[in-house]
Design a protein around this motif. Structure first.
Motif, PDB file in Angstrom:
ATOM      1  N   LEU A   1      10.433   8.224 -60.379  1.00 17.11           N
ATOM      2  CA  LEU A   1      11.377   9.068 -61.112  1.00 17.11           C
ATOM      3  C   LEU A   1      11.930  10.159 -60.197  1.00 17.11           C
ATOM      4  O   LEU A   1      13.145  10.416 -60.178  1.00 17.11           O
ATOM      5  N   GLY A   2      11.052  10.798 -59.448  1.00 13.75           N
ATOM      6  CA  GLY A   2      11.495  11.822 -58.514  1.00 13.75           C
ATOM      7  C   GLY A   2      12.427  11.255 -57.464  1.00 13.75           C
ATOM      8  O   GLY A   2      13.441  11.867 -57.111  1.00 13.75           O
ATOM      9  N   ARG A   3      12.095  10.062 -56.964  1.00 13.63           N
ATOM     10  CA  ARG A   3      12.951   9.405 -55.969  1.00 13.63           C
ATOM     11  C   ARG A   3      14.324   9.086 -56.557  1.00 13.63           C
ATOM     12  O   ARG A   3      15.349   9.251 -55.887  1.00 13.63           O
ATOM     13  N   PHE A   4      14.344   8.650 -57.825  1.00 18.66           N
ATOM     14  CA  PHE A   4      15.611   8.292 -58.477  1.00 18.66           C
ATOM     15  C   PHE A   4      16.492   9.527 -58.685  1.00 18.66           C
ATOM     16  O   PHE A   4      17.688   9.507 -58.370  1.00 18.66           O
ATOM     17  N   ILE A   5      15.904  10.609 -59.201  1.00 19.12           N
ATOM     18  CA  ILE A   5      16.677  11.842 -59.417  1.00 19.12           C
ATOM     19  C   ILE A   5      17.201  12.367 -58.082  1.00 19.12           C
ATOM     20  O   ILE A   5      18.358  12.782 -57.967  1.00 19.12           O
ATOM     21  N   ASN A   6      16.353  12.317 -57.081  1.00 15.09           N
ATOM     22  CA  ASN A   6      16.752  12.750 -55.744  1.00 15.09           C
ATOM     23  C   ASN A   6      17.915  11.902 -55.238  1.00 15.09           C
ATOM     24  O   ASN A   6      18.884  12.415 -54.667  1.00 15.09           O
ATOM     25  N   GLY A   7      17.833  10.596 -55.464  1.00 11.62           N
ATOM     26  CA  GLY A   7      18.877   9.690 -55.004  1.00 11.62           C
ATOM     27  C   GLY A   7      20.215   9.945 -55.678  1.00 11.62           C
ATOM     28  O   GLY A   7      21.261   9.933 -55.022  1.00 11.62           O
ATOM     29  N   ILE A   8      20.181  10.186 -56.984  1.00  6.19           N
ATOM     30  CA  ILE A   8      21.423  10.487 -57.710  1.00  6.19           C
ATOM     31  C   ILE A   8      22.025  11.790 -57.195  1.00  6.19           C
ATOM     32  O   ILE A   8      23.234  11.889 -56.953  1.00  6.19           O
ATOM     33  N   SER A   9      21.179  12.797 -57.009  1.00  7.28           N
ATOM     34  CA  SER A   9      21.666  14.093 -56.522  1.00  7.28           C
ATOM     35  C   SER A   9      22.222  13.984 -55.108  1.00  7.28           C
ATOM     36  O   SER A   9      23.252  14.587 -54.782  1.00  7.28           O
ATOM     37  N   THR A  10      21.554  13.201 -54.264  1.00  5.97           N
ATOM     38  CA  THR A  10      22.036  13.001 -52.893  1.00  5.97           C
ATOM     39  C   THR A  10      23.367  12.267 -52.899  1.00  5.97           C
ATOM     40  O   THR A  10      24.269  12.568 -52.102  1.00  5.97           O
ATOM     41  N   SER A  11      23.523  11.296 -53.812  1.00  2.00           N
ATOM     42  CA  SER A  11      24.791  10.567 -53.933  1.00  2.00           C
ATOM     43  C   SER A  11      25.918  11.516 -54.327  1.00  2.00           C
ATOM     44  O   SER A  11      27.033  11.441 -53.782  1.00  2.00           O
ATOM     45  N   LEU A  12      25.630  12.408 -55.267  1.00  2.00           N
ATOM     46  CA  LEU A  12      26.639  13.381 -55.692  1.00  2.00           C
ATOM     47  C   LEU A  12      26.964  14.353 -54.568  1.00  2.00           C
ATOM     48  O   LEU A  12      28.121  14.748 -54.383  1.00  2.00           O
ATOM     49  N   PHE A  13      25.953  14.739 -53.801  1.00  2.00           N
ATOM     50  CA  PHE A  13      26.186  15.624 -52.659  1.00  2.00           C
ATOM     51  C   PHE A  13      27.062  14.933 -51.619  1.00  2.00           C
ATOM     52  O   PHE A  13      27.983  15.536 -51.065  1.00  2.00           O
ATOM     53  N   LEU A  14      26.781  13.656 -51.351  1.00  2.00           N
ATOM     54  CA  LEU A  14      27.592  12.887 -50.411  1.00  2.00           C
ATOM     55  C   LEU A  14      29.031  12.787 -50.917  1.00  2.00           C
ATOM     56  O   LEU A  14      29.983  12.915 -50.139  1.00  2.00           O
ATOM     57  N   LEU A  15      29.187  12.579 -52.223  1.00  2.00           N
ATOM     58  CA  LEU A  15      30.522  12.545 -52.816  1.00  2.00           C
ATOM     59  C   LEU A  15      31.215  13.894 -52.632  1.00  2.00           C
ATOM     60  O   LEU A  15      32.422  13.955 -52.353  1.00  2.00           O
ATOM     61  N   GLY A  16      30.450  14.970 -52.778  1.00  2.00           N
ATOM     62  CA  GLY A  16      31.003  16.307 -52.565  1.00  2.00           C
ATOM     63  C   GLY A  16      31.444  16.512 -51.128  1.00  2.00           C
ATOM     64  O   GLY A  16      32.480  17.137 -50.867  1.00  2.00           O
ATOM     65  N   VAL A  17      30.666  15.984 -50.171  1.00  2.00           N
ATOM     66  CA  VAL A  17      31.040  16.092 -48.753  1.00  2.00           C
ATOM     67  C   VAL A  17      32.342  15.350 -48.492  1.00  2.00           C
ATOM     68  O   VAL A  17      33.258  15.875 -47.835  1.00  2.00           O
ATOM     69  N   LEU A  18      32.453  14.137 -49.009  1.00  2.00           N
ATOM     70  CA  LEU A  18      33.645  13.318 -48.765  1.00  2.00           C
ATOM     71  C   LEU A  18      34.884  13.921 -49.422  1.00  2.00           C
ATOM     72  O   LEU A  18      35.955  13.989 -48.804  1.00  2.00           O
ATOM     73  N   THR A  19      34.760  14.375 -50.664  1.00  2.00           N
ATOM     74  CA  THR A  19      35.914  14.989 -51.328  1.00  2.00           C
ATOM     75  C   THR A  19      36.256  16.325 -50.682  1.00  2.00           C
ATOM     76  O   THR A  19      37.427  16.716 -50.628  1.00  2.00           O
ATOM     77  N   GLY A  20      35.236  17.019 -50.180  1.00  2.00           N
ATOM     78  CA  GLY A  20      35.482  18.281 -49.483  1.00  2.00           C
ATOM     79  C   GLY A  20      36.337  18.076 -48.245  1.00  2.00           C
ATOM     80  O   GLY A  20      37.222  18.891 -47.932  1.00  2.00           O
ATOM     81  N   ILE A  21      36.086  16.959 -47.531  1.00  2.00           N
ATOM     82  CA  ILE A  21      36.905  16.636 -46.356  1.00  2.00           C
ATOM     83  C   ILE A  21      38.359  16.431 -46.774  1.00  2.00           C
ATOM     84  O   ILE A  21      39.289  16.959 -46.152  1.00  2.00           O
ATOM     85  N   LEU A  22      38.551  15.661 -47.832  1.00  4.21           N
ATOM     86  CA  LEU A  22      39.902  15.335 -48.291  1.00  4.21           C
ATOM     87  C   LEU A  22      40.632  16.568 -48.816  1.00  4.21           C
ATOM     88  O   LEU A  22      41.859  16.663 -48.721  1.00  4.21           O
ATOM     89  N   ILE A  23      39.880  17.507 -49.369  1.00  8.48           N
ATOM     90  CA  ILE A  23      40.502  18.743 -49.861  1.00  8.48           C
ATOM     91  C   ILE A  23      40.843  19.674 -48.699  1.00  8.48           C
ATOM     92  O   ILE A  23      41.908  20.284 -48.659  1.00  8.48           O
TER      93      ILE A  23
END
Length: 408
Positions: free
Chosen positions: A161-183
């Protein structure tokens, strides 16, 4: 206003919304994961600093022969040495792993003064520094849920469960990094100098805004690598995809075939000292480094050796040798430098994630980037909150003007 400009503003607004809500959703988890990661970058250094009596010795003359230390330990402890870690640095202790005839498991590792053969301590008890770093690792990997005794969900264990929550949060962070570049890039490319500095003389809202944008830009590459590699430990499908991408994937059949591969049979094993094994390794590899020697219980089996380079920018990948027990010739070798670039990247996922890929230089860069990553959800949330308050005030002012007009 041109149609292309209008279209880009619409697209940029979408990226802004994705960037905002991805950050808000994962913010608290990212702060916990990145803060613990910032500390864990220097896991080895922190443990060695607080438990320095185990890892460091005073250089005093010549170090004892490795074989003499082995014989002394085996005589004093009544156990057999199964593994040795011999350090290149003369001010470091040596590590000897011993196991008794009636013991099970991997045995006990002893930290030994290489100048006197004195045992400085062992790994049978955990120190305060080890416990603290273990907690940081648990927080970073499983959000401490692995330490909760009662199962939280019936469908999966707490660690999963901890690994899954961490993975979802890391995915969202990665999405934030990519959209941050585009912005950032289309908006700052014309006035790029303004996007690379913080206007310290402005009010705190402007300073906070600049900190978020500017620090994120400087740490962009490291943040992308951290988050992209972090998913390796959260999702099996991602791990498999990583291995296939970088040519390190093995099917279950290939793994089983490798495990069951018959080893060469040596009918005339000789007795070699650890010093002879160490000399043969250094002669074959052509450099002196930190060397781990595994001694088989069966004298007819190959002697396994791993050696690591120790210069400032050295890759943490090891050079592995399998030596003949008959004459110390190399039977098998797996040198990190002989791998393709793809395979080197694939097998370095851990070191890419922790910043150890180029030794102390990259570790320091990763430490700073991880510290910045810890701050980004905080500065980003403040930006959102300030804009929200500004929007609320603007609406109230418009409503007040409308009311005044009606009264007039």
């Amino acid at each position: 206003m041109s149609q292309s400009t209008s279209s880009w503003k619409s697209i940029r607004n979408i990226f802004n919304q994705i960037h905002l809500y991805a950050g808000l959703i994962c913010g608290l988890i990212v702060v916990a994961v990145c803060l613990s990661g910032t500390i864990y970058v220097y896991n080895t250094e922190i443990r060695e600093y607080f438990d320095s009596e185990l890892f460091f010795v005073e250089a005093n003359g010549e170090r004892m022969a490795v074989e003499d230390i082995r014989l002394k330990l085996e005589q004093d402890l009544g156990k057999s040495v199964t593994q040795v870690m011999w350090m290149e640095d003369p001010e470091r202790s040596a590590q000897f792993t011993l196991i008794g005839a009636d013991e099970e498991g991997r045995g006990t590792t002893y930290y030994v003064n290489p100048y006197s053969g004195e045992i400085l301590g062992d790994n049978s008890t955990r120190t305060g520094a080890q416990e603290f770093m273990s907690s940081m690792f648990s927080l970073h990997r499983w959000l401490l849920l692995d330490r909760v005794e009662e199962p939280i969900l019936e469908s999966m264990g707490n660690r999963d469960l901890g690994r899954f929550i961490n993975g979802i949060s890391t995915s969202l962070f990665l999405l934030g990094v990519l959209t941050g570049i585009l912005i950032w890039f289309p908006n700052k490319v014309k006035n790029w100098k303004q996007g690379l500095k913080v206007k310290w003389g402005a009010n705190w809202k402007r300073v906070n805004h600049d900190l978020h944008n500017t620090l994120a830009f400087y740490s962009l590459t490291a943040l992308f690598i951290m988050s992209a590699t972090g998913l390796f430990w959260s999702f099996n499908w991602y791990r498999e995809g990583w291995q296939k991408t970088w040519d390190t994937y093995q099917t279950e059949a290939e793994k089983e075939a490798e495990q069951n591969k018959p080893e060469p049979v040596f009918t005339n094993p000789q007795t070699f000292t650890l010093d002879q094994i160490l000399a043969a390794t250094e002669s074959e590899l052509g450099y002196v480094g930190n060397t781990r020697i595994s001694i088989p219980a069966d004298p007819t089996k190959m002697i396994e050796v791993r050696q690591y380079k120790t210069n400032l920018t050295a890759s943490p990948g090891s050079d592995n040798l399998s030596l003949s027990p008959e004459n110390l010739s190399v039977v098998e070798s797996s040198l990190f430098g002989d791998l393709s670039v793809r395979q080197q990247i694939g097998r370095s996922v851990k070191y890419l994630h922790t910043g150890e890929i180029f030794g102390q230089v990259s570790k320091f860069i990763w430490f700073l980037a991880c510290l910045i990553a810890t701050s980004l959800p905080i500065t980003g949330t403040l930006i959102w909150w300030n804009k929200r308050k500004k929007g609320t005030r603007s609406k109230k002012q418009k409503a007040s003007k409308a009311s005044n007009l009606e009264m007039a």
